[in-house]
Design an enzyme around this catalytic site. Structure first.
Site, PDB file in Angstrom:
ATOM      1  N   GLY A   8       0.833  -1.194   0.000  1.00 19.39           N
ATOM      2  CA  GLY A   8       0.000   0.000   0.000  1.00 19.39           C
ATOM      3  C   GLY A   8       0.864   1.239   0.000  1.00 19.39           C
ATOM      4  CD  GLN A  61       3.373   5.727   2.657  1.00 21.84           C
ATOM      5  OE1 GLN A  61       2.411   5.238   2.085  1.00 21.84           O
ATOM      6  NE2 GLN A  61       4.283   4.978   3.269  1.00 21.84           N
ATOM      7  CB  CYS A 110       4.516   2.090   7.686  1.00 16.97           C
ATOM      8  SG  CYS A 110       4.250   3.553   6.687  1.00 16.97           S
ATOM      9  CG  LEU A 111       6.628   0.741   1.863  1.00 16.64           C
ATOM     10  CD1 LEU A 111       6.149   1.109   0.469  1.00 16.64           C
ATOM     11  CD2 LEU A 111       7.748  -0.276   1.803  1.00 16.64           C
ATOM     12  CG  HIS A 133      -1.231   1.418   7.124  1.00 15.68           C
ATOM     13  ND1 HIS A 133      -0.376   0.908   8.079  1.00 15.68           N
ATOM     14  CD2 HIS A 133      -0.464   2.204   6.323  1.00 15.68           C
ATOM     15  CE1 HIS A 133       0.849   1.383   7.848  1.00 15.68           C
ATOM     16  NE2 HIS A 133       0.817   2.166   6.789  1.00 15.68           N
ATOM     17  CD  GLU A 134      -1.193   2.628   2.564  1.00 17.18           C
ATOM     18  OE1 GLU A 134      -0.672   3.756   2.496  1.00 17.18           O
ATOM     19  OE2 GLU A 134      -0.563   1.620   2.919  1.00 17.18           O
ATOM     20  CG  HIS A 165       0.230   6.977   5.250  1.00 19.40           C
ATOM     21  ND1 HIS A 165       1.402   7.359   5.866  1.00 19.40           N
ATOM     22  CD2 HIS A 165       0.324   5.632   5.103  1.00 19.40           C
ATOM     23  CE1 HIS A 165       2.150   6.290   6.079  1.00 19.40           C
ATOM     24  NE2 HIS A 165       1.525   5.227   5.621  1.00 19.40           N
TER      25      HIS A 165
END
Ligand code: NI
Length: 168
Positions: free
Chosen positions: A46, A51, A93-94, A135-136, A139
């Site tokens: 995702g 990000q 998370c990235l 989660h996304e 962000h």
């Protein structure tokens, strides 16, 4: 298409709130394509526009379902209209490498959004996909998994990052 740099914690840009996309035009489609390329290159399941430093309400999620023709979901201006149940897994998370945080989420959600063609869609999801979408969407409000971690865990993580940065 281009692979963009993924911002990492504690970059202040990750805490900014994104705004809605007015129209899914070519510029937005190009951002979406870059997001797709960046996510699969990472690799991740995702990615939110935040990000890569773009403060627009766009997220992409891969359901990881190999039986599906297109496991990729693009959500522009996503809004959760219904949520029920409870589920929690250790999320990564990235933008927050080397940290896992167990987060309480809704088990099933209904999301309204526009897809990559600018058409309105309604998505019902559960399982890993529901968690990934929540989660996304976090962000887009500038919320990261570290924000769910205990004070102690967050501080320890910050110390580790600082040490690593000093070694560079
Ligand atoms: Ni993330």
């Amino acid at each position: 298409m281009a692979i963009r740099e993924i911002l990492t914690y504690p970059d202040p840009r990750l805490t900014k709130k994104s705004s809605d996309v007015a129209c899914v035009n070519d510029a937005i489609k190009s951002i979406i394509n870059d997001m797709i390329e960046t996510m699969y290159d990472a690799p991740g399941i995702g990615l939110a526009a935040t990000q890569i430093g773009i403060l627009k309400n766009i997220v992409i999620v891969d359901s990881c379902d190999k039986d599906e023709d297109s496991p990729l979901t693009v959500l522009v201006n996503p809004k959760i209209t219904h949520a029920q149940g409870e589920a929690s897994i250790e999320e990564g998370c990235l933008s927050v490498p080397n940290l896992l945080v167990k987060i309480k989420r809704a088990a099933e959600i209904v999301v309204r959004a526009f897809n990559a063609d600018g058409d309105e869609v309604e998505l019902q999801c559960g399982g890993l996909l529901a968690i990934a979408v929540q989660h996304e969407i976090d962000h887009l409000s500038g919320i990261l998994i570290v924000d769910y971690a205990s004070y102690l865990k967050r501080n320890l993580y910050l110390k580790k990052i600082k040490k690593r940065e000093l070694k560079k």
